[in-house]
Write an enzyme that holds these catalytic residues in place. Structure first.
Site, PDB file in Angstrom:
ATOM      1  N   GLY A 127       0.919  39.349 -15.292  1.00 19.58           N
ATOM      2  CA  GLY A 127       1.572  39.655 -13.926  1.00 19.58           C
ATOM      3  C   GLY A 127       2.825  40.482 -14.092  1.00 19.58           C
ATOM      4  O   GLY A 127       3.205  40.547 -15.293  1.00 19.58           O
ATOM      5  N   GLN A 183      11.089  43.133 -11.946  1.00 22.48           N
ATOM      6  CA  GLN A 183      11.247  43.439 -13.417  1.00 22.48           C
ATOM      7  C   GLN A 183      11.155  44.948 -13.757  1.00 22.48           C
ATOM      8  O   GLN A 183      11.243  45.240 -15.057  1.00 22.48           O
ATOM      9  CB  GLN A 183       9.960  42.758 -14.058  1.00 22.48           C
ATOM     10  N   CYS A 200       7.473  35.128 -19.903  1.00 22.19           N
ATOM     11  CA  CYS A 200       7.823  36.097 -19.043  1.00 22.19           C
ATOM     12  C   CYS A 200       8.075  37.397 -19.774  1.00 22.19           C
ATOM     13  O   CYS A 200       8.775  37.279 -20.781  1.00 22.19           O
ATOM     14  CB  CYS A 200       9.054  35.607 -18.259  1.00 22.19           C
ATOM     15  N   LEU A 201       7.503  38.622 -19.325  1.00 22.39           N
ATOM     16  CA  LEU A 201       7.783  39.928 -20.015  1.00 22.39           C
ATOM     17  C   LEU A 201       9.565  40.123 -20.173  1.00 22.39           C
ATOM     18  O   LEU A 201       9.892  40.972 -20.659  1.00 22.39           O
ATOM     19  CB  LEU A 201       7.152  40.929 -19.128  1.00 22.39           C
ATOM     20  N   HIS A 257       4.905  32.124 -10.246  1.00 23.28           N
ATOM     21  CA  HIS A 257       5.885  32.872 -11.248  1.00 23.28           C
ATOM     22  C   HIS A 257       6.182  34.209 -10.748  1.00 23.28           C
ATOM     23  O   HIS A 257       7.426  34.579 -10.602  1.00 23.28           O
ATOM     24  CB  HIS A 257       5.382  32.870 -12.426  1.00 23.28           C
ATOM     25  N   GLU A 258       5.261  34.730 -10.125  1.00 23.69           N
ATOM     26  CA  GLU A 258       5.694  36.005  -9.767  1.00 23.69           C
ATOM     27  C   GLU A 258       6.446  36.084  -8.245  1.00 23.69           C
ATOM     28  O   GLU A 258       7.381  37.194  -8.097  1.00 23.69           O
ATOM     29  CB  GLU A 258       4.483  37.226  -9.257  1.00 23.69           C
ATOM     30  N   HIS A 301      10.018  35.785  -9.036  1.00 26.61           N
ATOM     31  CA  HIS A 301      10.587  36.816  -9.076  1.00 26.61           C
ATOM     32  C   HIS A 301      11.315  37.789  -8.008  1.00 26.61           C
ATOM     33  O   HIS A 301      12.169  38.365  -8.031  1.00 26.61           O
ATOM     34  CB  HIS A 301       9.794  37.940  -9.875  1.00 26.61           C
TER      35      HIS A 301
HETATM   36  O1  GNR Z   1       2.336  37.371 -19.014  1.00 30.69           O
HETATM   37  C1  GNR Z   1       2.637  36.720 -18.571  1.00 30.69           C
HETATM   38  N1  GNR Z   1       2.212  35.299 -18.906  1.00 30.69           N
HETATM   39  C2  GNR Z   1       2.413  34.150 -18.114  1.00 30.69           C
HETATM   40  C3  GNR Z   1       1.916  33.098 -18.820  1.00 30.69           C
HETATM   41  C4  GNR Z   1       2.146  31.774 -18.213  1.00 30.69           C
HETATM   42  C5  GNR Z   1       2.816  31.840 -17.088  1.00 30.69           C
HETATM   43  C6  GNR Z   1       2.863  33.036 -16.242  1.00 30.69           C
HETATM   44  C7  GNR Z   1       2.874  34.338 -16.952  1.00 30.69           C
HETATM   45  S1  GNR Z   1       3.585  35.643 -15.888  1.00 30.69           S
HETATM   46  C8  GNR Z   1       3.720  36.706 -17.671  1.00 30.69           C
HETATM   47  C9  GNR Z   1       3.955  38.101 -17.057  1.00 30.69           C
HETATM   48  C10 GNR Z   1       5.583  38.164 -16.450  1.00 30.69           C
HETATM   49  O2  GNR Z   1       6.254  38.044 -16.641  1.00 30.69           O
HETATM   50  N2  GNR Z   1       5.173  38.209 -14.900  1.00 30.69           N
HETATM   51  O3  GNR Z   1       6.295  38.060 -14.069  1.00 30.69           O
HETATM   52 NI    NI Z   2       7.709  37.152 -15.263  1.00 28.56          NI
END
Ligand code: GNR
Ligand code: NI
Length: 171
Positions: free
Chosen positions: A46, A51, A92-93, A134-135, A138
């Site tokens: 995601g 980001q 998270c990236l 999660h997204e 953000h």
């Molecule tokens: O790549 C991602 N893996 C992930 C693994 C478990 C729960 C959420 C994520 S999202 C993350 C990519 C990211 O940072 N998206 O904002």
């Molecule tokens: Ni993230």
């Protein structure tokens, strides 16, 4: 298409809330194309506007995996309803090399606009439900580490300082 630079904690842009997208124009379509390319290149499942330092309510998600890609482009996504509890490891990236379990809802109903502006409603569980949460976090300037207990957040800060230092050494 172009790869975008992914901002990392503690970049202040990650703590800001993103503005709704009123019109899906060429600028938005180009942004989405670049976000999709950046997500796959990372690789990640995601990516949200903040980001890549774009404070607009757009996220791209693909929890399908390499064999069976299932790209979701979600503009102005909202969680309409949620239920259950899940406790899965997240990364998270924007928080490289740190992983922790986060309490989330195990089921969500979401509404968003796709790239053609159609309103989509969908119910989902599993990794995709975690990803939407999660997204969308953000877009509110929230990272998964903000959802850790204060004890775990303290441990995170210490570990993360070391991760950043090691990355500096490698440059
Ligand atoms: O790549 C991602 N893996 C992930 C693994 C478990 C729960 C959420 C994520 S999202 C993350 C990519 C990211 O940072 N998206 O904002
Ligand atoms: Ni993230």
């Amino acid at each position: 298409m172009a790869l975008l630079q992914i901002r990392r904690y503690p970049d202040p842009v990650l703590a800001k809330s993103a503005a709704p997208i009123a019109e899906i124009d060429d600028e938005v379509r180009t942004l989405v194309d670049n976000m999709v390319e950046t997500m796959y290149a990372a690789p990640g499942v995601g990516l949200a506007g903040p980001q890549v330092a774009v404070l607009r309510r757009v996220v791209v998600i693909d929890c399908g995996g390499e064999e069976d890609p299932q790209l979701i482009v979600a503009i102005n996504p909202e969680i309409l309803d949620r239920d259950g509890e899940s406790y899965e490891e997240e990364g998270c990236l924007s928080v490289p090399e740190y992983y922790a379990k986060v309490k989330r809802s195990s089921w969500v109903r979401v509404r968003y606009q796709n790239i053609d502006g159609q309103v989509i409603e969908m119910e989902t569980g599993g990794l995709l439900a975690v990803c939407f949460q999660h997204e969308i976090d953000h877009l509110e300037g929230k990272l998964f580490v903000d959802r850790l207990s204060s004890l775990k957040k303290g441990i995170f800060r210490k570990k993360y300082i070391k991760i950043l230092e090691q990355q500096q050494e490698q440059l």
